[in-house]
Write an enzyme that holds these catalytic residues in place. Sequence first.
Site: not given
Lengths: 490, 476
Positions: A87, A162, A186
């Site tokens: 990420k 997210s 997330s």
Amino acid sequence: MSSPIPKQNLPWWLYLKMLPSPKNLRNHPDLILEAVEQALVRARDLESLHAFVTLLDERAHRQTAAVRDGLRRGEPLPLAGWLLAVKDNIAIQDVRLTCASKILENFTSRFTATAVERLEAAGAIVIGKTNLDEFAMGSSSENTIFGAVRNPVAPDRVAGGSSGGSAVAVAADIVHGSLGSDTGGSVRLPASFCGVCGLKPTYGRVSRYGLVAYGSSLDQIGAFAHTSQGLFDLLRVMAGRDARDSSSAHEPPPDSRNQFSAIKHSLRIGIPEEYYAHGLSADVETAVRSMISKLERHGHSIVSVSLPHTKYAIPVYYILATAEASSHLARFDGARYGFRSEQATELTDVYELTRGEGFGLEVQRRIMMGTFVLSAGYFDAYYRKAQQVRRRLLEDFSRAFSKVDVLLTPTSPTTTFRLGEKLDDPLTMYLSDVLTVPANLAGIPALSVPIGNDSQGLPIGLQIIGPHFAETMILQLGTEVEGLRDGVSS
Amino acid sequence: MTYELVIGLEIHAQLLTDTKAFCRCPNRYGEPPNTLTCPTCLGMPGALPVLNRNVVEQSALLALALNATIHPHSKFDRKNYFYPDLPKGYQISQFDEPFSSGGWQDVEGEWGMKRIRITRAHIEEDAGKSLHQDDGSTVVDMNRCGVPLVEIVTEPDFRSESEAAAFITAVRELLRYIRVCDGNMERGSLRCDVNISVRPLGQTALNERTEIKNLNSIRAVERGILCERERQIRIYESGGQVIRETLLWDEATEEIRPMRRKEGADDYRYFPEPDLVELTVSPEEIERYRDGLPELPNVRRKRYREQLHLHEEAVAVLSGDREQGDYFEALLRLGVDARTAAGWMQGEVRRALTSENRDMADFPLAPSALAELIQAVERSTISISVAKDVFRKMLTDGRSARAIIEAENLSQVSDESELRLIVERVLAENPDELAKYKSGKRNLMSFFMGQAMKATRGRANPNRLAELLQELLDTP
């Protein structure tokens, strides 16, 4: 090891060539380079998913050569053969670190996060950085300067957020596993929406060094993989004390792979009634309850429990996380690095224009919320009160875990929603995290495992929550759930 | 109307740790700008702070020296504000659960002895330095970012600028004594902010206060206080009200001016620092620090005065400078008499330091070497004037007193028969003076002493020599 996404649900444009398993690659080191090449090609072919923001061809090639040499020298390299995505709020040295924000669009990190360092040292190869909601603030991976992440199962729908890009990178079979961060769900929410496994470890289990903070007291690096076993393999390497993170736990990493197998004894499984309240979609509830009954028939005992403070979790979370975020994000001011507004001449302009132009609307909304709750005169009513309720939530869990070994809930009240559907309605968007946020507030580990699809073919996730440092147990139960799921579907 | 000054101080002391408070960067002054930095002290995204345990040790020594209570649990908080030399946008500090609280420090002056109460002493990090250029631009040097500070906050116990100055002097002495801060106000390793208000004499309630910053010397503190006192009195005399504000001392013009600041900008939105764990100090640790604490200046001062009966000047120097005091103590342990030792410290040792412009820490002679020399005088092996020569030689060539005395044949002549021969020769060589003496010019005694000393190159034991001279001169 098969993908949990039924192949007939893959959209036509999805490349069908499967990635060889890590085990396969480890046994044939000469194939690793080809696999890395394929992964990079596939990531580019699937560019319209907006899963990746940076691909690391050259770096991945260097890593590949190093892994091959290491294997030849007989180094153990337990993760040799694993292709990973990370990420883009987790730092890798000399690689751009954007957090999907204009304010860091051209920022390059000077150091590598501990988790990534450990995975690479164990032989894993990182092929790229993945898309996310700006600074990990969001539940849909739509708040990003790189374009909304699309769900490979249904490209007109969100991947969840997210850590949407990391979930998609695994769901679309570009990589074997990926890293995300989980502050309020997330990792688990996109895992659930995309039909992969996602783990949020115990707070402190994995070093946060190198993770760009959103809410430090809640943030935890987590991982995605197709199976719970895969998550266990990654966790073993990532976990453990790191002197560079004061909040990292002294608890040693979970035991070796050999000891990981399906659970042999029966567990007391708690069903918290508050997680099955209104707003839960019928398909989701049916799938979860059906899995629970399978587990019961499989010898586990099912106990109803209550976590009475659950209803406060969302407000408490949005007070604490935004308060911390308003302070963490103060460093992005255009003074030293990152974006600086060209219009700015005076010092206050540098701050106001840079931050006004550099941050997206959701980030600005959360900074303002956080600034407000910390302001003189409001601190006691919001921040202090939220801290008190947070302790109550933790007590709820402690009480429950004195009666049961794990808790089973849906990961999300609904399956994935359409792109843009909740973008203008932040409150509804915030409620997507209603079932995942409590584990962050309590600092306990939680796993999302895909257990099937709803009537539209959209993935449903089951959440397994355990007490502090019980990752091995929840991942073992996850493996059992996967077996029961695949047994039924086959 | 007569006004009374009410003053409280906030003193920031930079600790002398090898590395910064929350990262491993060296804690050093005077390096090229921005060379002592890392992702953590620069506030780079993803970097985290980790507390340097030496900061705890030095803060503990300071808290104990200030008679404060160290709290077994304290926590760090973030003080949020925007400024270019504050890279994270917040300062790590301690707000409502400080490291230590409730201490005191006595200060002496024309008012006698006064106890100043210390509210708290907490740990925080320093910010970088903004350097305003001639062209109007501002550049920042981040070397100072993250340097550990202890902030000492006093109660509003001072009633005059001299009391405040005496307190800062005492604290600076203490800081150097326990070696946690070099106390250099010019370089900013010791900084002082003054909270000040005035009230009609006899009024118990406090009036509104102002804060003066940028006071870079004790003299500036005194000047600033007097200046602000006058300003506040003028306001009250003209029927106005003092408003709470922060003022800056301008060293060049010796004026205070308001600090330019945005309205309502001082809401620091303190909240617990989530990147650091609670700071715990065990009772065992506190005891260990207490054991490591030296005898403090005030205690030493009292002992030198009351038990050793040293004169005030010696008391001040030997209790004020840890190195000199420790050296003096070492001489005492080696058996040197206290007043003799103090005399050497005040005399030859101090002269040697001043002429070389050295600190006691760099003084080349070991206490045992000096003790040997002093004892040679006490045993009458050499005279005090020869000893001073030997002392200078010891400093230049590093030989021991004994080696110099032997090599240069400096030991005193005390031998009766040898001295008698010398005296007889002197008398024989100066028949005129002898005659004058006999006829009553008794002050020629010193002439004969001088001649005899010259004949022995100063080595004659003066007491024995005087006795012999007297005896032979008075022989009819």
